[in-house]
Design a protein around this motif. Sequence first.
Motif, PDB file in Angstrom:
ATOM      1  N   ASP A 177      -3.212 -23.365  36.838  1.00 47.23           N
ATOM      2  CA  ASP A 177      -3.919 -23.097  35.635  1.00 47.23           C
ATOM      3  C   ASP A 177      -5.549 -22.834  36.104  1.00 47.23           C
ATOM      4  O   ASP A 177      -6.292 -23.668  35.653  1.00 47.23           O
ATOM      5  N   ILE A 178      -5.723 -22.228  37.221  1.00 49.25           N
ATOM      6  CA  ILE A 178      -7.272 -21.929  37.659  1.00 49.25           C
ATOM      7  C   ILE A 178      -8.095 -21.678  36.938  1.00 49.25           C
ATOM      8  O   ILE A 178      -7.739 -20.429  36.192  1.00 49.25           O
ATOM      9  N   SER A 179      -9.126 -21.989  36.877  1.00 54.23           N
ATOM     10  CA  SER A 179     -10.403 -21.444  35.897  1.00 54.23           C
ATOM     11  C   SER A 179     -11.412 -20.950  36.963  1.00 54.23           C
ATOM     12  O   SER A 179     -11.825 -21.715  37.865  1.00 54.23           O
ATOM     13  N   LEU A 180     -12.079 -19.799  36.607  1.00 57.81           N
ATOM     14  CA  LEU A 180     -13.308 -19.344  37.421  1.00 57.81           C
ATOM     15  C   LEU A 180     -14.424 -19.086  36.661  1.00 57.81           C
ATOM     16  O   LEU A 180     -14.195 -18.849  35.490  1.00 57.81           O
ATOM     17  N   ILE A 181     -15.445 -19.390  37.177  1.00 55.69           N
ATOM     18  CA  ILE A 181     -16.765 -18.781  36.397  1.00 55.69           C
ATOM     19  C   ILE A 181     -17.197 -17.677  37.414  1.00 55.69           C
ATOM     20  O   ILE A 181     -17.132 -17.617  38.326  1.00 55.69           O
ATOM     21  N   ILE A 182     -17.426 -16.814  36.633  1.00 57.13           N
ATOM     22  CA  ILE A 182     -17.520 -15.449  37.148  1.00 57.13           C
ATOM     23  C   ILE A 182     -19.284 -15.190  36.944  1.00 57.13           C
ATOM     24  O   ILE A 182     -19.744 -15.250  35.447  1.00 57.13           O
ATOM     25  N   ILE A 300     -29.543 -18.768  35.410  1.00 56.45           N
ATOM     26  CA  ILE A 300     -29.996 -18.193  36.040  1.00 56.45           C
ATOM     27  C   ILE A 300     -29.289 -16.739  36.164  1.00 56.45           C
ATOM     28  O   ILE A 300     -29.694 -15.744  36.956  1.00 56.45           O
ATOM     29  N   SER A 301     -28.074 -16.693  35.403  1.00 57.64           N
ATOM     30  CA  SER A 301     -27.174 -15.308  35.456  1.00 57.64           C
ATOM     31  C   SER A 301     -26.684 -15.273  34.317  1.00 57.64           C
ATOM     32  O   SER A 301     -26.566 -16.198  33.493  1.00 57.64           O
ATOM     33  N   ASP A 302     -25.936 -13.972  34.148  1.00 54.07           N
ATOM     34  CA  ASP A 302     -24.921 -13.769  33.022  1.00 54.07           C
ATOM     35  C   ASP A 302     -23.540 -14.267  33.637  1.00 54.07           C
ATOM     36  O   ASP A 302     -23.292 -13.706  34.627  1.00 54.07           O
ATOM     37  N   CYS A 303     -22.918 -15.124  32.920  1.00 52.25           N
ATOM     38  CA  CYS A 303     -21.551 -15.575  33.494  1.00 52.25           C
ATOM     39  C   CYS A 303     -20.744 -15.856  32.329  1.00 52.25           C
ATOM     40  O   CYS A 303     -21.157 -16.006  31.241  1.00 52.25           O
ATOM     41  N   PHE A 304     -19.536 -16.074  32.636  1.00 52.47           N
ATOM     42  CA  PHE A 304     -18.409 -16.197  31.762  1.00 52.47           C
ATOM     43  C   PHE A 304     -17.200 -16.994  32.596  1.00 52.47           C
ATOM     44  O   PHE A 304     -17.097 -17.021  33.733  1.00 52.47           O
ATOM     45  N   VAL A 305     -16.465 -17.503  31.781  1.00 52.56           N
ATOM     46  CA  VAL A 305     -15.261 -18.169  32.393  1.00 52.56           C
ATOM     47  C   VAL A 305     -14.016 -17.231  32.301  1.00 52.56           C
ATOM     48  O   VAL A 305     -13.975 -16.580  31.313  1.00 52.56           O
TER      49      VAL A 305
END
Length: 317
Positions: A177-182, A300-305
């Motif tokens: 169940d890996i989560s990444l923030i991009i 500092i950025s546009d990011c999402f999970v």
Amino acid sequence: MRSVASAPGKVILFGEHFVVYGTKAILCAIDKRITATSQFLDERKIRIKSKLGDAEFDLDTSTNPEFISNKFMKPFLHIAKEALQEFNENRGIEITLESDILAGIGLGSSSAACVATAASVAGLFSKRSKEEILSRSIESERTVFEDVSGADSSISTFGGLMSYSKDGYEKINSKNDISLIIANSNQIHNTKEVVLKVREFKKKNERLFAEMCEQENKLVKDALSAIKENDLNKLGSLMLKNQEMLEKINVSTDKLDLLIKEAVKTSYGAKITGAGGGGCIISLVDKSNLSNTLENLKKISDCFVAKIDFDGLRYSR
Ligand code: PMV
């Protein structure tokens, strides 16, 4: 009749660039999709509608230079024309594309669009196996980029995690169940240009590059066992090692470095995903550090999970 199919985007967890020279890479499908909706038209036309623009191709005159010179449209035109020919169908097709993913930031949106379109158009006639859709998708991508490896289309078709090398792909059987923030650097990158830059680096540093390929192979091997053991600490530190190698071959930028520096303060690890020279970074998190990492990166950025997408290509009506 409408035929709807969708396919996920992807990130590269390990091995970009070195994969071009024979090492393995690890890819992961993400829960952000491109949806293609196809329907027949009474007129003999191919019409494509998308946020990147609309285009129409007249099948009888076959002359619409604007359409033909528009690289983005070529694969979709190819898919639709081939299907009409194969089934001896005398009508036209309209394809509408909707996307959760921004184009051109290394998240596999063009391959996902090809997979979704190949499946949605095939669905107007008869459904096809995932393998058949994959080969049609790769064929359509080759109308734009002859040397495409097929890795992005493969992960988009089958979903989950996959190791990929020039010899082919292998599914990684993990339900982690890996989560990444991009996080997006908002720097436009051109994969082809960055790949050429790395080729120059390799020419000037053959020995060092060969050693780095060995290191990358070992890193991917260790990453595969960390995934198997669900060891996020180990996986994160391997991501950082991979990032150091990407920095050595000069594909990072000040902005990407800044995002990584911020991300590693709270996450398990972070690295560029894809070609670099801009585009995105990924940062490995779980429940314990997701919200503070996201909060910091948001400044500092546009990011999402993003989570892993285990489905790959999906049909719906
Ligand atoms: O930037 P992306 O997501 O298209 O990734 C490119 C990956 C490279 O290894 C740099 C090139 C390739 O064809 O594998």
